[in-house]
Each structure stands twice: as structure tokens, then as C-alpha cells.
Design an enzyme around this catalytic site. Structure first.
Site, PDB file in Angstrom:
ATOM      1  N   GLY A 134      23.789 119.172   0.210  1.00  0.00           N
ATOM      2  CA  GLY A 134      23.790 117.812   0.784  1.00  0.00           C
ATOM      3  C   GLY A 134      23.857 116.817  -0.580  1.00  0.00           C
ATOM      4  NE  ARG A 135      23.575 110.964   2.179  1.00  0.00           N
ATOM      5  CZ  ARG A 135      23.226 109.853   2.911  1.00  0.00           C
ATOM      6  NH1 ARG A 135      22.203 109.233   2.329  1.00  0.00           N
ATOM      7  NH2 ARG A 135      23.705 109.604   4.205  1.00  0.00           N
ATOM      8  CD  GLU A 167       3.461 121.136   1.128  1.00  0.00           C
ATOM      9  OE1 GLU A 167       3.093 119.811   1.556  1.00  0.00           O
ATOM     10  OE2 GLU A 167       4.540 121.469   0.662  1.00  0.00           O
ATOM     11  CG  HIS A 216       5.933 118.361  -0.792  1.00  0.00           C
ATOM     12  ND1 HIS A 216       5.881 118.961   0.602  1.00  0.00           N
ATOM     13  CD2 HIS A 216       7.137 117.539  -0.785  1.00  0.00           C
ATOM     14  CE1 HIS A 216       7.015 118.679   1.139  1.00  0.00           C
ATOM     15  NE2 HIS A 216       7.947 118.012   0.340  1.00  0.00           N
ATOM     16  NE  ARG A 268       9.881 118.708   4.281  1.00  0.00           N
ATOM     17  CZ  ARG A 268       9.538 118.195   5.241  1.00  0.00           C
ATOM     18  NH1 ARG A 268       8.843 118.887   6.161  1.00  0.00           N
ATOM     19  NH2 ARG A 268       9.694 116.873   5.492  1.00  0.00           N
ATOM     20  CB  THR A 291      24.960 128.034   0.944  1.00  0.00           C
ATOM     21  OG1 THR A 291      23.983 127.597   0.973  1.00  0.00           O
ATOM     22  CG2 THR A 291      25.074 129.331   0.099  1.00  0.00           C
TER      23      THR A 291
END
Length: 324
Positions: free
Chosen positions: A158-159, A270, A289, A241, A178
Site C-alpha cells: 500500500g502507501r 500491548e 508502536h 499490527r 505482495t
């Protein structure tokens, strides 16, 4: 179509434990009323007056019962797995993600983690704390390494993935990737494949970088079967994630030396439990994170918010990064 009050009657609630969204919003001088909360309890107490909510971790679908005026949620995060889409739709609440707001930050963080692993920077920092000057190393396999000439597999083009691919190419890396629809193009990657080729692809890579959203298909995507295909010299980097990785299977693979190491910006639960073996593994680098956090993040989210408010006021049916 979602109808919002006009600009002069609209009220926005900014809800986050740390980000200074309202401060940055007020600096723009929009004239739109707003308030800020930092706890779940404060959000529950005040959500009834909000037409628009800008939120991420503090969200709970149970809040909808008290949110009679709420018509639009601008998520602060790119991931939206915390929102019940059916529940929002039943209450007539639109939802847009912050997809792309942290693309540069997360891609740069992934590169930083990779460099830290191959240049052995955590070890150097530990040596500095001990005031230990390490000598030269005769065994080439025990020395620091370079990114140039290595192969990176990006899971999720993606981006973030495309930005990461461009950075990797600048280091002289070969980039495989992918994406759900390979026909959409490889972007900056050298080759792009369907997700069902993952287990073959991980065996071709020196670095496997997760940059995918959390979905039913990507939950525990990197499990025992995929980890068995890793090269022993390869590294796993997760800036997606935590639940995209089967954490017990990863720990077992690291303990058995079936991959060289891992850099993790997220965990299945988390914060990561103090008892987790990942904390003390010498070949594991953990960041809490924070891949997407930069000084520009609040303004990036506010740009999305204001664009989506303008679309809603114009009566447009499509939002930027629309989820619902």
C-alpha cells in the site's frame, strides 16, 4: 447521506491519550467549536455533545449508545479494526481512516530498524553503557552487514509499502512485494505477487517486512508454517499490527535459530508483557508502536479531517479513506 450541522453549529471532540490535536486545530483558526478529552471516562461523559469524533485507542462501540449527535468519526490511526462497522452503520455514523498520514514515518522507521539490526546498533549502545570498546572481528559472518544487494519482501504494497520500496531501492536492494490485487501494479517494487505466494516468497528474502492492515486474512499471517520457510540469515520486521504474527511461533523460531532476528514495533497484546522472552533476546529489537509518530502527525490527521468535513458539507457521498 450523512448530514452534518453547519460550520457554525458543529462540535468536534478530539480524543487521544497523548496527541495534541486540539492545540494544532485551534492554531488553524477554523472557527469550528471543539473540545479535547484524554481518558475513556471523559470521552464517555462528553461524547453526547459531539457531532464529529477524532479518535483511535479510546474508542469502544458501547459509546454509540451515548453519542446521539455523532455523525462522523475520523480515525487517528490507519488501522480501523477497533471499530464495529455494522454498529456504526446502524447508528448512521460514517468512518474514515488516517491511511497514508504516517506512510513516510512508518517506512522510514522500518528502514531504521533494518539498519539497526544489520549495523548491530543495539549491541553498540549496550557496549557504550558498559564503556566497552569492542575490537575488530576476524569472522566475517559475525561482523556488521550492509543492506545493498539484499532482498526485501514487503507484505502489503500500500502507501507505506510503496514508500518503503522506494527507500529500499535507494539502498540498492531488490524489492519483492505482495498485494491483494497484483494487477494494480508493482509501484516501486521490482516484482509483485498475490498473497497466496507468501510462503514461497519468504524463502527468497533477507528481510520480510510486514506493512499490511490487520484483517481476517492477515491475522497470524506469519505463523509456524511461514517461519519454517525463512532463511536462517533472514530478519522479520513488523511495522503493521502485532496480531499479524503468531508470537509464540516467532519466539520458538528465534530460540531455535531458524531466523537471524526480528524488529517489532507492535505486539499481539500491548503493552508487551514484562514476562515475554522477546524483551531479553539479543537478536530482537522492540519499539513501542511508535513507527507512525512524528512531529507532523497531528497536522497530517487534521488535513484528512478538514477535507472530509468539506466533502460532507458539499453533500459528497465518498470520503477520503472511507471505511463506511
Amino acid at each position: 447521506m450523512t448530514l452534518l450541522p453547519g460550520r457554525e453549529n458543529l462540535e468536534i471532540c478530539f480524543a487521544h491519550v497523548a496527541y495534541r490535536l486540539q492545540e494544532r486545530f485551534l492554531a488553524r483558526g477554523t472557527g469550528i467549536r471543539s473540545f479535547e478529552v484524554r481518558t475513556r471516562e471523559a470521552l464517555e461523559a462528553r461524547i453526547g455533545t459531539a457531532d464529529v469524533l477524532v479518535v483511535s485507542l479510546l474508542w469502544d462501540d458501547a459509546l454509540l449508545e451515548k453519542a446521539g449527535r455523532l455523525r462522523f468519526i475520523q480515525s487517528i490511526s490507519a488501522g480501523v479494526d477497533q471499530y464495529g462497522r455494522e454498529a456504526l452503520a446502524r447508528h448512521g455514523v460514517r468512518l474514515a481512516s488516517a491511511h497514508g498520514a504516517n506512510a513516510n514515518a512508518v517506512a522510514e522507521h522500518a528502514i531504521a530498524l533494518m539498519l539497526a539490526l544489520v549495523r548491530r546498533l543495539p549491541e553498540a549502545r549496550d557496549n557504550q553503557a558498559r564503556k566497552f570498546w569492542r575490537g575488530m572481528i576476524g569472522d566475517p559472518s559475525a561482523r556488521e552487514d550492509e543492506l545493498g544487494g539484499k532482498t526485501m519482501l514487503i507484505v502489503g504494497l500500500g502507501r507505506i509499502g510503496n514508500r518503503l520500496a522506494r527507500l529500499a531501492k535507494a539502498f540498492g536492494m531488490t524489492v519483492l512485494a505482495t498485494r491483494r490485487d497484483p494487477a494494480a501494479g508493482a509501484g516501486a517494487a521490482d516484482k509483485v505477487f498475490a498473497p497466496d505466494r507468501l510462503e514461497w516468497l519468504v524463502g527468497q528474502a533477507d528481510f520480510v517486512v510486514l506493512a499490511c492492515p490487520l484483517t481476517a486474512e492477515t491475522t497470524r499471517l506469519i505463523g509456524a508454517s511461514a517461519l519454517a520457510r525463512f532463511r536462517p540469515s533472514a530478519f522479520l520486521v513488523n511495522v503493521a499490527r502485532g496480531r499479524c504474527v503468531d508470537e509464540p511461533a516467532l519466539i520458538k523460531a528465534l530460540e531455535e535459530g531458524r531466523l537471524a532476528g526480528a524488529a517489532l514495533d507492535c505486539a499481539e497484546i500491548e503493552p508487551l508483557a514484562p514476562a515475554s522472552p522477546l524483551w531479553t533476546m539479543p537478536n530482537v529489537l522492540i519499539t513501542p508502536h511508535t513507527a507512525g509518530e512524528t512531529r507532523a502527525y497531528e497536522d497530517n490527521v487534521l488535513d484528512l479531517l478538514l477535507e472530509n468535513l468539506d466533502r460532507l458539507w458539499r453533500g459528497e457521498t465518498m470520503l477520503r479513506n472511507q471505511i463506511i
